[in-house]
Enzyme design. Structure first.
Site, PDB file in Angstrom:
ATOM      1  N   ARG A 122      19.446   3.817  49.962  1.00 45.92           N
ATOM      2  CA  ARG A 122      18.690   2.475  51.190  1.00 45.92           C
ATOM      3  C   ARG A 122      17.560   3.910  51.760  1.00 45.92           C
ATOM      4  O   ARG A 122      17.611   4.286  52.502  1.00 45.92           O
ATOM      5  CB  ARG A 122      20.044   2.323  51.783  1.00 45.92           C
ATOM      6  CG  ARG A 122      20.322   1.422  51.394  1.00 45.92           C
ATOM      7  CD  ARG A 122      19.179   0.259  51.644  1.00 45.92           C
ATOM      8  NE  ARG A 122      19.902  -1.143  51.339  1.00 45.92           N
ATOM      9  CZ  ARG A 122      20.630  -2.277  51.594  1.00 45.92           C
ATOM     10  NH1 ARG A 122      20.158  -2.267  53.075  1.00 45.92           N
ATOM     11  NH2 ARG A 122      21.241  -3.654  51.358  1.00 45.92           N
ATOM     12  N   GLN A 127      12.294   1.647  48.543  1.00 47.83           N
ATOM     13  CA  GLN A 127      12.206  -0.161  48.762  1.00 47.83           C
ATOM     14  C   GLN A 127      11.702  -1.030  48.352  1.00 47.83           C
ATOM     15  O   GLN A 127      12.015  -2.093  47.970  1.00 47.83           O
ATOM     16  CB  GLN A 127      11.535   0.000  49.804  1.00 47.83           C
ATOM     17  CG  GLN A 127      12.721   0.239  51.685  1.00 47.83           C
ATOM     18  CD  GLN A 127      11.794   0.382  53.357  1.00 47.83           C
ATOM     19  OE1 GLN A 127      10.583   0.482  53.417  1.00 47.83           O
ATOM     20  NE2 GLN A 127      12.182   0.448  54.030  1.00 47.83           N
ATOM     21  N   ASP A 130      14.173  -2.651  46.090  1.00 52.10           N
ATOM     22  CA  ASP A 130      15.480  -2.990  46.304  1.00 52.10           C
ATOM     23  C   ASP A 130      16.183  -4.497  46.493  1.00 52.10           C
ATOM     24  O   ASP A 130      15.240  -5.231  47.053  1.00 52.10           O
ATOM     25  CB  ASP A 130      15.456  -3.364  48.040  1.00 52.10           C
ATOM     26  CG  ASP A 130      16.861  -3.090  49.014  1.00 52.10           C
ATOM     27  OD1 ASP A 130      17.883  -3.001  47.496  1.00 52.10           O
ATOM     28  OD2 ASP A 130      17.147  -2.720  49.544  1.00 52.10           O
ATOM     29  N   SER A 133      17.804  -6.172  48.648  1.00 56.73           N
ATOM     30  CA  SER A 133      17.615  -7.227  49.973  1.00 56.73           C
ATOM     31  C   SER A 133      16.682  -8.099  49.307  1.00 56.73           C
ATOM     32  O   SER A 133      16.876  -8.846  50.136  1.00 56.73           O
ATOM     33  CB  SER A 133      16.605  -5.757  50.938  1.00 56.73           C
ATOM     34  OG  SER A 133      16.668  -4.276  51.176  1.00 56.73           O
ATOM     35  N   TYR A 233      24.538   1.302  55.241  1.00 59.48           N
ATOM     36  CA  TYR A 233      25.129  -0.040  55.220  1.00 59.48           C
ATOM     37  C   TYR A 233      25.927   0.057  56.277  1.00 59.48           C
ATOM     38  O   TYR A 233      26.097   0.840  56.638  1.00 59.48           O
ATOM     39  CB  TYR A 233      25.737   0.242  53.702  1.00 59.48           C
ATOM     40  CG  TYR A 233      25.158   0.510  52.569  1.00 59.48           C
ATOM     41  CD1 TYR A 233      24.401  -1.601  52.087  1.00 59.48           C
ATOM     42  CD2 TYR A 233      24.663   1.125  52.155  1.00 59.48           C
ATOM     43  CE1 TYR A 233      24.095  -1.571  51.043  1.00 59.48           C
ATOM     44  CE2 TYR A 233      23.733   0.850  50.312  1.00 59.48           C
ATOM     45  CZ  TYR A 233      23.685  -0.859  49.940  1.00 59.48           C
ATOM     46  OH  TYR A 233      22.808  -0.459  48.851  1.00 59.48           O
TER      47      TYR A 233
END
Length: 383
Positions: A122, A127, A130, A133, A233
């Protein structure tokens, strides 16, 4: 080094309507000189017909031919029959459940170099790939729509000639990507929204979406440290804090019309947030949508979720409360889910495929190293 060809097989798990690559991303790969082979009808359930892939330079092939490429992209771990058709040394990339040791052993035994994208760190750099997400965002949105579907009343307040209808009260437990999207969607539908999360940083995000943050103050350094989370997390909280949260959730759930639970801890069973005695006290006609369905503790011969009464991929009524345990909400919106997922895959491929179209697995790259699950018959992830 051998030039790569990329295969996109049909996802053959029941209810899995997503596809690993969309025509938009295939076009970007073929423009780089990469050969892409898509199994016939692989994208049909996501509304991407074969002709759209052909127009952007892909070849339409059989399932076995797609599995025969040296890089195979999937949404989920292929079924056993498809794994047996993968060549030793094939690069398999997808959401491969890196927390399931048995699954990892199976992929290693098949001689696959497998990358589980859920294990990406993360970090800001990761990103764009990801997958958790991108798919959780869709799940949170869909969870709210499903709740509205099962809720036997209006979501917004309505003032009519026949009288006033009160707005629904929605309680969202867990304010990660899915929870925040659920909050935003419920607010757009006119509900009164409350939300809780173990991380203090979530307060600002929850309130920025117009919801009320239900705060359970930390009383010890241990609670404070756990509340900060780990690597992006949430972490398991101490029992002292969980007891205070449970008392608060019990009271708020009794007043709620809809409860959406999103609490998951990677590699561990989902925590119980709505126990049986809480469900028994909830209002008749209220709804629970449990995004942790099938990943909680065992209860009466089945695996629950954030609620023990949740049954995986079923909608049940217990104590007058409708409990939704659908476990793959992102696949219920396969067009957008596939589009976002395909872009995640594209960003990952940029890390392991050179501009010359050859594979280069650089284990000095933190993303590549974190996602590499199996190689040369070995499971590389610690369990």
């Amino acid at each position: 080094m051998e030039t790569v060809d990329v295969g996109v097989p049909i996802e053959r798990h029941v209810g899995e309507d997503r596809v690993a690559l969309t025509p938009e991303v295939v076009r970007r790969l073929t423009e780089r000189g990469i050969t892409v082979r898509v199994a016939s009808q692989a994208g049909s359930k996501a509304n991407f017909p074969d002709d759209d892939y052909i127009k952007v330079g892909a070849s339409i092939v059989t399932q076995q031919q797609a599995l025969g490429c040296n890089i195979v992209l999937t949404v989920r771990t292929p079924i056993d029959e498809d794994i047996s058709n993968l060549k030793h040394g094939t690069l398999l990339i997808g959401m491969l459940n890196p927390f399931d040791k048995g699954n990892a052993v199976k992929l290693a035994s098949a001689g696959l170099t497998a990358f589980a994208l859920e294990a990406a760190p993360r970090t800001t750099r990761a990103q764009a790939l990801d997958v958790l997400s991108s798919q959780a965002n869709i799940a949170g949105y869909k969870a709210t729509l499903i709740a509205a579907h099962h809720y036997p009343r209006f979501m917004p307040m309505l003032m009519t000639a026949a009288g006033t209808v009160k707005a629904a009260r929605v309680l969202v437990l867990g304010a990660g990507v899915a929870g925040l999207q659920a909050i935003a969607t419920a607010k757009r539908l006119g509900a009164i929204v409350e939300a809780s999360d173990v991380r203090p940083a979530a307060k600002e995000q929850i309130e920025s979406l117009g919801a009320k943050f239900l705060d359970v103050p930390f009383e010890t350094d241990e609670e404070r440290e756990a509340g900060l989370g780990s690597a992006g997390y949430a972490r398991a909280m101490p029992q002292s804090w969980l007891a205070r949260q449970a008392a608060m959730v019990h009271e708020r759930a009794k007043q709620a019309d809809i409860v959406i639970t999103t609490a998951l801890i990677p590699g561990r069973p989902a925590p119980t947030l709505i126990p049986v005695d809480t469900v028994a006290k909830m209002k008749g006609g209220s709804v629970i949508v449990d995004l942790a369905a099938g990943r909680g503790a065992e209860y009466q011969s089945h695996v629950g979720g954030n609620c023990p009464l949740t049954e995986t991929d079923k909608v049940v009524v217990r104590y007058g409360v409708t409990i939704v345990g659908l476990s793959n909400l992102a696949a219920m919106m396969p067009t957008d889910a596939s589009a976002l997922y395909a872009r995640n895959l594209l960003e990952f491929l940029k890390l392991i495929v050179t501009k010359e179209g050859t594979v280069n697995i650089d284990l000095d790259d933190d993303i590549v190293a974190a996602t590499l699950l199996t190689r040369a018959g070995q499971v590389l992830r610690k369990f």
